[in-house]
Write a protein that holds these residues in place. Structure first.
Motif, short mmCIF file in Angstrom:
data_model
loop_
_atom_site.label_atom_id
_atom_site.label_comp_id
_atom_site.label_asym_id
_atom_site.label_seq_id
_atom_site.Cartn_x
_atom_site.Cartn_y
_atom_site.Cartn_z
N CYS A 69 5.10 2.49 9.39
CA CYS A 69 4.25 3.17 7.71
C CYS A 69 5.78 4.13 7.41
O CYS A 69 6.02 3.90 6.49
N GLN A 70 6.36 4.03 8.34
CA GLN A 70 7.24 5.35 7.99
C GLN A 70 8.66 4.10 7.80
O GLN A 70 9.27 4.23 7.09
N LYS B 214 0.89 6.29 17.46
CA LYS B 214 2.68 5.92 17.08
C LYS B 214 3.36 4.97 16.73
O LYS B 214 4.33 4.56 16.10
N GLU B 215 2.37 4.05 16.95
CA GLU B 215 2.83 2.54 16.65
C GLU B 215 2.45 2.70 14.88
O GLU B 215 3.37 2.17 14.22
N GLU C 207 -1.91 8.89 6.48
CA GLU C 207 -2.53 10.55 6.20
C GLU C 207 -3.97 10.20 7.66
O GLU C 207 -4.21 9.59 7.76
N ALA C 208 -4.12 11.92 7.88
CA ALA C 208 -5.41 11.94 8.48
C ALA C 208 -6.41 12.13 8.36
O ALA C 208 -6.91 12.87 7.82
N PRO D 69 0.70 -1.48 -0.09
CA PRO D 69 -0.12 -0.16 0.33
C PRO D 69 0.86 1.14 -0.26
O PRO D 69 1.83 1.37 0.97
N MET D 70 0.24 2.27 -0.39
CA MET D 70 1.29 3.58 -0.91
C MET D 70 0.93 4.68 0.58
O MET D 70 1.45 5.25 0.89
N VAL D 71 -0.28 4.09 0.61
CA VAL D 71 -0.99 5.10 1.47
C VAL D 71 -2.06 4.04 3.07
O VAL D 71 -2.19 3.05 2.25
N ASN D 72 -2.31 4.59 3.75
CA ASN D 72 -2.66 4.17 5.08
C ASN D 72 -3.42 5.63 5.83
O ASN D 72 -3.06 6.37 6.47
#
Ligand code: NDP
Length: 278
Positions: free
Chosen positions: A181-182, A175-176, A189-190, A161-164
């Motif tokens: 993701c990092q 944070k986890e 994305e928020a 996946p490119m985005v979550n």
């Protein structure tokens, strides 16, 4: 950095750091005008979903906004999401086609699996991979995935996946999920970045905002960006659409970033991805 600045996704596609959300906005002139006015005021990213039942109006707002702003489709970044009832290989492909038709577009920039429905999201992901490989969508991703969902999906997937897109605000700083993701090149994305308006009279945030001569909404959205999180606040009011986007002319100090980070209470305003039933 400005309203049109982008982050580069793992496949090289550029996604604006800032966009407009339209959750709970019904079809009609208020919706069309919100999308139009966002584009006129420089927004280049719009986030919708099949379940919002507003893709037709979003599409109309996009067409009118593009014309007024004198920009073309390639200047915009449009996201939609496949709903839970459509998760499956064929049904997800059909849902993508329905979304395109309603929006009046011939491709999306980003298509997301809306929720990690157990036993269903992997088949849906295969469909997204097909759409991506066939060049029918520029980028694919997920929404509301916890670390274990991401690990499970990535164990079976050909394409990461490119985005979550997850609920994210000062009371839920994830944070986890963000660290995972990092490490894996997934852009976070928020959603509900303003906690659906519930944080705007918070005393600590007001004190910080006062020192910068900014609103609480602007401080929260700036905190998103400085944390490397794409953000898509929703408003249907032109003044707020403008206000929310004016976050590129100041910088929160490291100390204020820490203070806002420390407001986390793992508190959700939306459903818990590990315990939802829809
Ligand atoms: P937000 O946190 O963006 O808050 C929106 C609320 O805040 C609205 O009531 C809006 O009212 C108000 N508001 C906006 N700007 C201001 C301002 N400057 N001052 C005061 N009030 C303000 O909530 P959302 O839940 O809408 O989240 C944003 C987007 O995220 C959604 O629209 C949707 O696109 C996406 N989303 C995705 C989900 C997912 O599962 N993937 C789930 C939920 C949302 P008004 O319009 O009257 O200005």
């Amino acid at each position: 950095m400005n309203l049109q600045s982008t982050t580069t996704l793992s496949n090289g596609v550029k996604m604006p750091w800032f966009g407009l959300g339209v959750f709970k906005v019904e079809e009609g002139p208020v919706l069309v005008n919100a999308v139009r006015s966002a584009i006129q005021h420089g927004y280049r990213s719009i986030d919708t979903a099949a379940i919002y039942e507003n893709e037709a109006g979003v599409g109309q707002g996009i067409r009118e906004g593009m014309e007024e702003a004198g920009i073309s489709r390639s200047n915009l970044f449009v996201t939609s999401k496949v709903w839970n009832a459509d998760l499956g290989y064929e049904s997800t492909i059909a849902a993508y086609e329905t979304s395109l038709e309603k929006l009046g577009l011939d491709y999306l920039d980003l298509y997301l699996v809306h929720w990690p429905v157990e036993g269903k999201y992997k088949e849906a992901w295969r469909a997204l991979e097909t759409l991506y490989k066939e060049g029918r969508v520029k980028a694919i991703g997920v929404s509301n995935f916890q670390v274990h969902h991401l690990e499970d999906l990535m164990g079976a997937a050909e394409i990461k996946p490119m985005v979550n897109q997850v609920e994210y605000h000062p009371r839920l700083s994830q944070k986890e999920v963000q660290a995972f993701c990092q490490e894996n090149g997934i852009q976070m994305e928020a959603w509900s970045p303003l906690m659906q308006g519930q944080l705007l009279d918070n005393e600590d945030l007001r004190e910080i905002a006062g020192r910068y001569g900014k609103s609480v909404a602007q401080v929260i959205l700036r905190w998103d960006l400085q944390n490397g999180v794409v953000t898509i606040p929703k408003s249907v009011k032109e003044q707020r659409i403008i206000e929310n986007s004016q976050v590129f002319d100041f910088e929160l100090s490291a100390e204020d970033m820490k203070r806002i980070d420390s407001m986390n209470q793992n508190h959700r305003v939306g459903p818990d991805p590990d315990n939802f039933d829809f």
